[in-house]
Design a protein around this motif. Sequence first.
Motif, PDB file in Angstrom:
ATOM      1  N   UNK A 106       0.959  -1.089   0.074  1.00 40.95           N
ATOM      2  CA  UNK A 106      -0.082   0.064   0.018  1.00 40.95           C
ATOM      3  C   UNK A 106       0.880   1.273   0.049  1.00 40.95           C
ATOM      4  N   UNK A 107       1.943   1.403   0.813  1.00 45.02           N
ATOM      5  CA  UNK A 107       2.642   2.487   0.773  1.00 45.02           C
ATOM      6  C   UNK A 107       3.697   2.640  -0.781  1.00 45.02           C
ATOM      7  N   UNK A 116       0.950   4.034  -2.996  1.00 43.28           N
ATOM      8  CA  UNK A 116       0.772   5.558  -2.806  1.00 43.28           C
ATOM      9  C   UNK A 116       1.730   6.300  -3.226  1.00 43.28           C
ATOM     10  N   UNK A 117       2.989   6.028  -3.089  1.00 41.09           N
ATOM     11  CA  UNK A 117       4.100   6.676  -3.393  1.00 41.09           C
ATOM     12  C   UNK A 117       4.189   6.767  -5.047  1.00 41.09           C
ATOM     13  N   UNK A 149       1.483   6.384  -6.850  1.00 39.02           N
ATOM     14  CA  UNK A 149       0.235   7.350  -7.383  1.00 39.02           C
ATOM     15  C   UNK A 149       0.651   8.739  -7.219  1.00 39.02           C
ATOM     16  N   UNK A 150       1.368   9.077  -5.831  1.00 38.04           N
ATOM     17  CA  UNK A 150       1.642  10.374  -5.911  1.00 38.04           C
ATOM     18  C   UNK A 150       2.669  11.054  -6.704  1.00 38.04           C
ATOM     19  N   UNK A 180       1.183  12.016 -10.049  1.00 38.58           N
ATOM     20  CA  UNK A 180       0.058  13.193 -10.389  1.00 38.58           C
ATOM     21  C   UNK A 180       0.660  14.232 -11.155  1.00 38.58           C
ATOM     22  N   UNK A 181       2.117  14.684 -11.006  1.00 39.45           N
ATOM     23  CA  UNK A 181       2.416  15.966 -11.560  1.00 39.45           C
ATOM     24  C   UNK A 181       3.364  15.629 -12.522  1.00 39.45           C
ATOM     25  N   UNK A 211       7.376  18.088  -3.250  1.00 38.82           N
ATOM     26  CA  UNK A 211       7.238  16.739  -3.864  1.00 38.82           C
ATOM     27  C   UNK A 211       7.486  15.718  -2.539  1.00 38.82           C
ATOM     28  N   UNK A 249       4.200  15.772  -0.592  1.00 41.45           N
ATOM     29  CA  UNK A 249       3.096  15.362  -1.232  1.00 41.45           C
ATOM     30  C   UNK A 249       3.215  13.773  -1.086  1.00 41.45           C
ATOM     31  N   UNK A 250       4.360  13.326  -1.316  1.00 42.18           N
ATOM     32  CA  UNK A 250       4.477  12.001  -1.187  1.00 42.18           C
ATOM     33  C   UNK A 250       4.220  11.183   0.067  1.00 42.18           C
ATOM     34  N   UNK A 295       0.670  11.236   0.773  1.00 47.53           N
ATOM     35  CA  UNK A 295      -0.207  10.124   0.457  1.00 47.53           C
ATOM     36  C   UNK A 295       0.377   8.887   1.327  1.00 47.53           C
ATOM     37  N   UNK A 296       1.636   8.670   1.444  1.00 47.09           N
ATOM     38  CA  UNK A 296       1.878   7.556   2.462  1.00 47.09           C
ATOM     39  C   UNK A 296       1.195   7.402   3.644  1.00 47.09           C
ATOM     40  N   UNK A 300      -2.301   6.232   3.006  1.00 43.64           N
ATOM     41  CA  UNK A 300      -2.344   4.988   2.700  1.00 43.64           C
ATOM     42  C   UNK A 300      -2.331   4.140   3.899  1.00 43.64           C
ATOM     43  N   UNK A 305      -4.482   5.820  -3.487  1.00 49.14           N
ATOM     44  CA  UNK A 305      -4.579   6.194  -4.717  1.00 49.14           C
ATOM     45  C   UNK A 305      -5.428   7.556  -5.095  1.00 49.14           C
ATOM     46  N   UNK A 307      -5.989  11.248  -3.351  1.00 49.50           N
ATOM     47  CA  UNK A 307      -6.013  12.469  -4.129  1.00 49.50           C
ATOM     48  C   UNK A 307      -7.337  13.404  -3.617  1.00 49.50           C
ATOM     49  N   UNK A 315      -1.461  21.212  -6.843  1.00 55.73           N
ATOM     50  CA  UNK A 315      -0.611  21.981  -7.142  1.00 55.73           C
ATOM     51  C   UNK A 315      -0.789  23.513  -6.329  1.00 55.73           C
TER      52      UNK A 315
END
Lengths: 265, 124
Positions: A69-70, A73-74, A76-77, A80-81, B64, B67-68, B71-72, B75, B81, B85, B98
């Motif tokens: 899952x980690x 998630x990473x 996906x992150x 994004x950009x 960056x 953001x990561x 998300x972690x 999760x 996913x 977002x 952004x």
Amino acid sequence: MNAPDSISVSQINLYRTCSLKYRFQYIDQLPRLLRASALVFGSAVHTALEWLHKARKVDGQPLLEDLLRVFEADWHAQCLDGEIRFPDDTSAEQLLVKGKELLSAYYHIPQQPLHDAEVSFQVPLVNPTTGEVLEVPLRGVIDLVEADDTVIEFKTSQKRWALADLPDNVQLTAYSYAYELLFGRAPKELRLVNLIRTKNPAIETHITGREKSDYERLFHVAKEVRVGIRAGVFIPNRGCWLCKDCEYDQDCREWTGNDDRHEVA
Amino acid sequence: MTPNQKIYRCTVTTLDGQPLFLLLITRERMESAIAPEGSTVGATPSTSPNGSVNRNDVDPRMTEPQKRYLFRLLAQQGIDGKNAEAHLKKTFQVATLREVSKTTASQLIEQMVANQKEAGHERA
């Protein structure tokens, strides 16, 4: 040219492989309009491994599904950009699956007791023979240190690691050197763990070591890299292994020399 | 070049690709030494008494790594996913991530980490 006030292992490696890319990335700081999928993949795998090792250190054994899952998630992150460049035969979904397969395989390998993961260092770089100190410190991050003084570096790649490249690997030399300075003793061994995303994902492990002459060579390599940067020597190395996925391909093609060397001190 | 400078290279060419000249644009970021009293948090720049926007006060965008990390953290709470977002957009009240400022992201990270620690203590 204003050289940076420290030097990292990846900067040394990049300058040696393609000094022009070094210039674009670290001096001109050109925006990266796209990123190679291999880099994004490697970064997400490293993030997941870091999480796994830190979790193992604290809680023992986290669940495999949490590790995956980690990673997802990473991944996906990062997706994004910006644009990610995938090779013709690879899609985002395929890489996601490959990453999970590799991490699952790694998860089931028996683990030795850990000292720490992602060990950052900034140490003076000293020539062990003459005592000369490089004017800027050496910095980097060691992926994993086990309790028995084993230093581990993780790689993700599409092929097996060439054994002949192992003794000259600057990254491993730098980590061994830094470990000695940080912990006051030489690492028991240097281990390179390569997670290979072939059709049937595999994990290979290589073991090596370093001695005083390697540290002396590291000092000279870093010193010459500094000299090159300060002198504004940046040469394209078209055809090298970095070109395939280079974010600065167009800048490189348009390069017409370092004529703007007005910044030379 | 100082850390606050960025140099962009633009090459102007003829239609057949022959370079005419190279333009080097240096962008310099100015930073005020002291944060102004009552400065806003987030991506919105503050406004000076005469109504003009003070660009020096603009909070940089979420990085960056921030953001990561968000998300972690999500999760680890079971929010994956696309859902992560959407969750972040709703939390930050933005159309795209952004638009999120570094300070706002930092505040949410601190809050989420504190919540996780608290939850961990409760489980223990």
